[in-house]
Design a protein around this motif. Structure first.
Motif, short mmCIF file in Angstrom:
data_model
loop_
_atom_site.label_atom_id
_atom_site.label_comp_id
_atom_site.label_asym_id
_atom_site.label_seq_id
_atom_site.Cartn_x
_atom_site.Cartn_y
_atom_site.Cartn_z
N PRO A 1 -12.28 -4.89 -7.55
CA PRO A 1 -12.26 -3.45 -7.27
C PRO A 1 -13.66 -3.01 -6.86
O PRO A 1 -14.60 -3.82 -6.87
N GLY A 2 -13.81 -1.71 -6.58
CA GLY A 2 -15.13 -1.18 -6.27
C GLY A 2 -15.16 -0.27 -5.06
O GLY A 2 -16.23 -0.02 -4.51
N PHE B 1 -15.51 7.88 -2.03
CA PHE B 1 -16.40 6.71 -1.99
C PHE B 1 -17.54 6.90 -1.00
O PHE B 1 -18.24 5.95 -0.66
N GLU C 1 -4.25 8.11 -4.05
CA GLU C 1 -4.62 7.30 -2.88
C GLU C 1 -4.78 8.15 -1.62
O GLU C 1 -5.37 7.69 -0.63
N ILE D 1 -16.15 -2.99 -2.24
CA ILE D 1 -15.34 -4.20 -2.39
C ILE D 1 -15.73 -5.24 -1.34
O ILE D 1 -15.94 -6.42 -1.62
N SER E 1 -7.60 1.19 3.45
CA SER E 1 -8.10 0.64 2.19
C SER E 1 -9.30 -0.25 2.43
O SER E 1 -9.53 -0.73 3.55
N SER E 2 -10.06 -0.50 1.36
CA SER E 2 -11.13 -1.50 1.42
C SER E 2 -10.79 -2.74 0.61
O SER E 2 -11.59 -3.67 0.50
N MET E 3 -9.61 -2.77 0.03
CA MET E 3 -9.28 -3.88 -0.87
C MET E 3 -9.18 -5.19 -0.08
O MET E 3 -8.54 -5.23 0.96
N SER F 1 -17.66 3.97 -9.41
CA SER F 1 -16.41 4.05 -10.12
C SER F 1 -15.91 2.63 -10.17
O SER F 1 -16.27 1.83 -9.33
N ASN F 2 -15.11 2.29 -11.12
CA ASN F 2 -14.71 0.91 -11.20
C ASN F 2 -13.24 0.82 -11.43
O ASN F 2 -12.83 0.08 -12.29
N HIS F 3 -12.47 1.56 -10.65
CA HIS F 3 -11.10 1.44 -11.11
C HIS F 3 -10.02 1.25 -10.07
O HIS F 3 -9.83 2.06 -9.22
N ARG G 1 0.85 -1.19 0.00
CA ARG G 1 0.00 0.00 0.00
C ARG G 1 0.88 1.24 0.00
O ARG G 1 1.94 1.24 0.64
N ASP H 1 -8.03 8.25 0.22
CA ASP H 1 -8.50 7.19 1.11
C ASP H 1 -8.30 7.55 2.59
O ASP H 1 -8.79 6.86 3.48
N ASN I 1 -6.26 4.10 -7.36
CA ASN I 1 -7.49 4.66 -6.81
C ASN I 1 -8.45 5.03 -7.93
O ASN I 1 -8.85 4.17 -8.67
O1 DON Z 1 -7.94 1.10 -1.34
C1 DON Z 1 -9.13 1.35 -1.55
O2 DON Z 1 -10.02 0.95 -0.86
C2 DON Z 1 -9.48 2.16 -2.77
N1 DON Z 1 -8.37 3.01 -3.13
C3 DON Z 1 -9.88 1.24 -3.88
C4 DON Z 1 -10.33 2.02 -5.09
C5 DON Z 1 -11.22 1.28 -5.97
O3 DON Z 1 -11.56 0.13 -5.77
C6 DON Z 1 -11.72 2.05 -7.16
N2 DON Z 1 -12.60 1.23 -7.94
N3 DON Z 1 -13.75 1.27 -7.96
#
Ligand code: DON
Length: 555
Positions: free
Chosen positions: A457-458, A420, A406, A462, A438-440, A364-366, A93, A409, A387
């Motif tokens: 992602p998401g 988000f 990032e 997520i 993060s939410s990953m 957003s999807n990225h 991260r 976040d 992000n």
């Molecule tokens: O770490 C996170 O939770 C965010 N930066 C993830 C961003 C993300 O999934 C964007 N896509 N929709």
């Protein structure tokens, strides 16, 4: 009682582990872009293992899907080493530059400056992806770094035909990228969005990747590339220093492990909130027998579990090097039982009744996720990102590297939602060299039936996607079903249940509204990648989310 519970859990885990045959005998990759999936299969065909493939796929995604992840971003790689059965979490991260401060995105009146944490070099944290890939190659790979990076270098150098998704991203981000000449030149070569099928070449990025292939992480965190990045960032109002880059390290962590009715869940520890929120939600749900509930009741209980778990995210979670997270309490079955006792069977719990920690998440999807399994049973689930689409939009000249945004976040101000719609407090405030929460949620699931590797992602969604995917696997789903099922989401605030078309029947919508829920239909979201291996039949299935253009291969 407690000792009995521990004994019982250990027994269950051992049963799950014992049921695993030694080797799947197949290689499998699922990723968000066909060329990246190919890259992974290719290095495994050349004698590489799942870890080599993870490096190859991640690096290829930096080239073919730079709006989602890249060398200028960071993420999490969850590894399972079949040799010794160990699970390891590589935390790559980003961290905040040393000159970052808690109020850096506020104006003099203390108001959050819209977009400041999202655009341009001031929104970029110090990238972690390169350090993670080099670490994985060195400690777990069979091939050299140069071999793992070769497919990505070739894609960058020789180009590849622009796909429909990349094209759509360039259309949506034209105004943002126009501000930054280096990015503009690479992605809009004739001063406009190139057509689908256009062969996009990225020679600067190929050079940067080659430098890393030769010099390892010193090729990125020191020397020419580091100087170019720091100089460009500072000239445009950013605060990076050479020392920030030089001092960056991955953190190797123990994954969080939980259990749901005999299914072992191995997932992301802090600096991700993913594992905690996921396990807390599963702990709440463990007290129910969902298989005997009506569909409406089951969805109600799952939404409530999401609400409670996301509330605790906002209140307690941040980088564990900076804040003390009451992990034992949050993950205790007794704590979950207490929360469960307050869930009414016929009413939605208003989020405002839960204690304050405001907000509308955009779609957003990225970001990107990959799932990999090799013949020997090594596995990787990884989610990594710049992000938002194309991150900060900023590309330091001559590097080919898009920098992340990032920093968004973090909490720019307590109670003020981020991109988000997530809120938080001091636990996730900005501090020098702190990792933004993060939410990953890259995750492994193990049951007596077999195992699953998943992630998506998401943004804030997520974790709820992984929860629904894991429940689907628990109920017998394979990879295709895990990535396809309709999704719904609740994140405490805003007090709204977002749902995809098809997630609820008409009667369920009426039923949920009667219970007091506010429902909002969204466009389809997420881009999940999943692999399953059935111990009994020996079958390996891999699937890429049908909502996007990714592919999965098994061989
Ligand atoms: O770490 C996170 O939770 C965010 N930066 C993830 C961003 C993300 O999934 C964007 N896509 N929709």
């Amino acid at each position: 009682m407690k000792r009995f519970a521990v004994f019982f859990l250990t027994l269950l885990f051992n049963i799950a582990a014992a049921a695993a045959p030694p080797k799947p005998g197949y290689d499998a990759v699922a990723s968000a872009q066909p060329f990246a999936t190919r890259a992974g299969m290719q290095v495994m065909a050349e004698g590489g293992n799942a870890f080599d493939a993870a490096v190859a796929v991640s690096a290829a995604l930096a080239v073919v899907e730079p709006y989602s992840s890249g060398l200028g971003g960071g993420g999490f790689w969850l590894l399972h080493d079949a040799k010794n059965g160990r699970d390891v979490f590589v935390d790559g991260r980003e961290y905040a530059p040393a000159a970052a401060t808690a109020t850096m995105y506020q104006d003099q009146q203390g108001n959050v400056i819209p977009g400041a944490s999202l655009n341009g070099p001031l929104s970029a944290a110090i990238p972690g992806e390169v350090a993670a890939l080099v670490y994985i190659n060195q400690h777990y790979g069979r091939l050299s770094l140069a071999q793992d990076l070769a497919p990505a270098i070739k894609l960058a150098r020789n180009g590849f035909p622009l796909d429909r998704m990349f094209h759509a991203m360039l259309v949506s981000r034209e105004a943002k990228l126009k501000q930054w000449p280096a990015a503009w030149k690479v992605f809009y070569p004739d001063g406009q969005v190139p057509p689908e099928g256009y062969r996009l070449k990225q020679p600067d990025l190929a050079n940067s990747l080659e430098l890393i292939a030769k010099r390892g992480d010193a090729g990125f965190y020191q020397g020419k590339l580091a100087k170019e990045m720091v100089e460009a960032v500072r000239t445009q109002g950013g605060i990076w220093s050479l020392e920030d880059l030089r001092d960056y390290r991955v953190v190797i962590r123990k994954p969080l492990v939980g259990e749901y009715h005999g299914m072992k869940i191995i997932s992301a520890p802090p600096s991700s909130s993913g594992g905690i929120v996921l396990l807390e939600a599963f702990n709440i749900l463990s007290g129910y027998d969902l298989s005997h509930d009506s569909d409406l009741m089951r969805k109600h209980l799952i939404i409530e579990a999401m609400r409670y778990a996301y509330r605790d995210r906002a209140d307690y979670l941040g980088d564990p090097a900076f804040v003390k997270i009451p992990l034992a309490r949050l993950l205790s079955p007794y704590y979950a039982a207490g929360l469960r006792a307050t869930i009414l069977p016929d009413r939605a719990t208003p989020s405002r009744d839960l204690a304050p920690v405001t907000a509308v998440p955009p779609e957003s999807n990225h970001t990107t996720s990959i799932s990999i399994l090799d013949k020997d049973g090594n596995r990787v689930a990884a989610t990594f990102t710049v992000n938002f689409r194309f991150g900060s939009g900023f590309m330091p000249p001559h590097t080919g590297v898009i920098l992340n945004d990032e920093m968004d976040d973090f909490v720019s101000k307590p109670g003020v939602p981020n991109g988000f719609g997530l809120v938080g407090n001091a636990a996730n405030a900005i501090a020098p060299h702190k990792r933004p929460l993060s939410s990953m949620t890259p995750t492994f699931l193990e049951t007596p039936r077999g195992l699953a590797i998943l992630g998506t992602p998401g943004g804030s969604r997520i974790i709820s996607m992984v929860l629904l995917g894991a429940l689907d696997y628990f109920n017998g789903g394979d990879a295709k079903s895990i990535v396809s099922i309709p999704r719904y989401h609740m994140q405490y605030l805003p007090d709204v249940v977002f749902y995809e078309p098809g997630a609820f029947t008409k009667d369920e919508i009426t039923g949920l509204e009667k219970m007091g829920y506010t429902l909002r239909q969204t466009r389809p979201y997420g881009n999940m990648q999943a692999i399953t291996w059935n111990y009994k039949t020996g079958k390996v299935t891999a699937a890429s989310d049908p909502r996007d253009i990714g592919t999965a291969e098994v061989k």
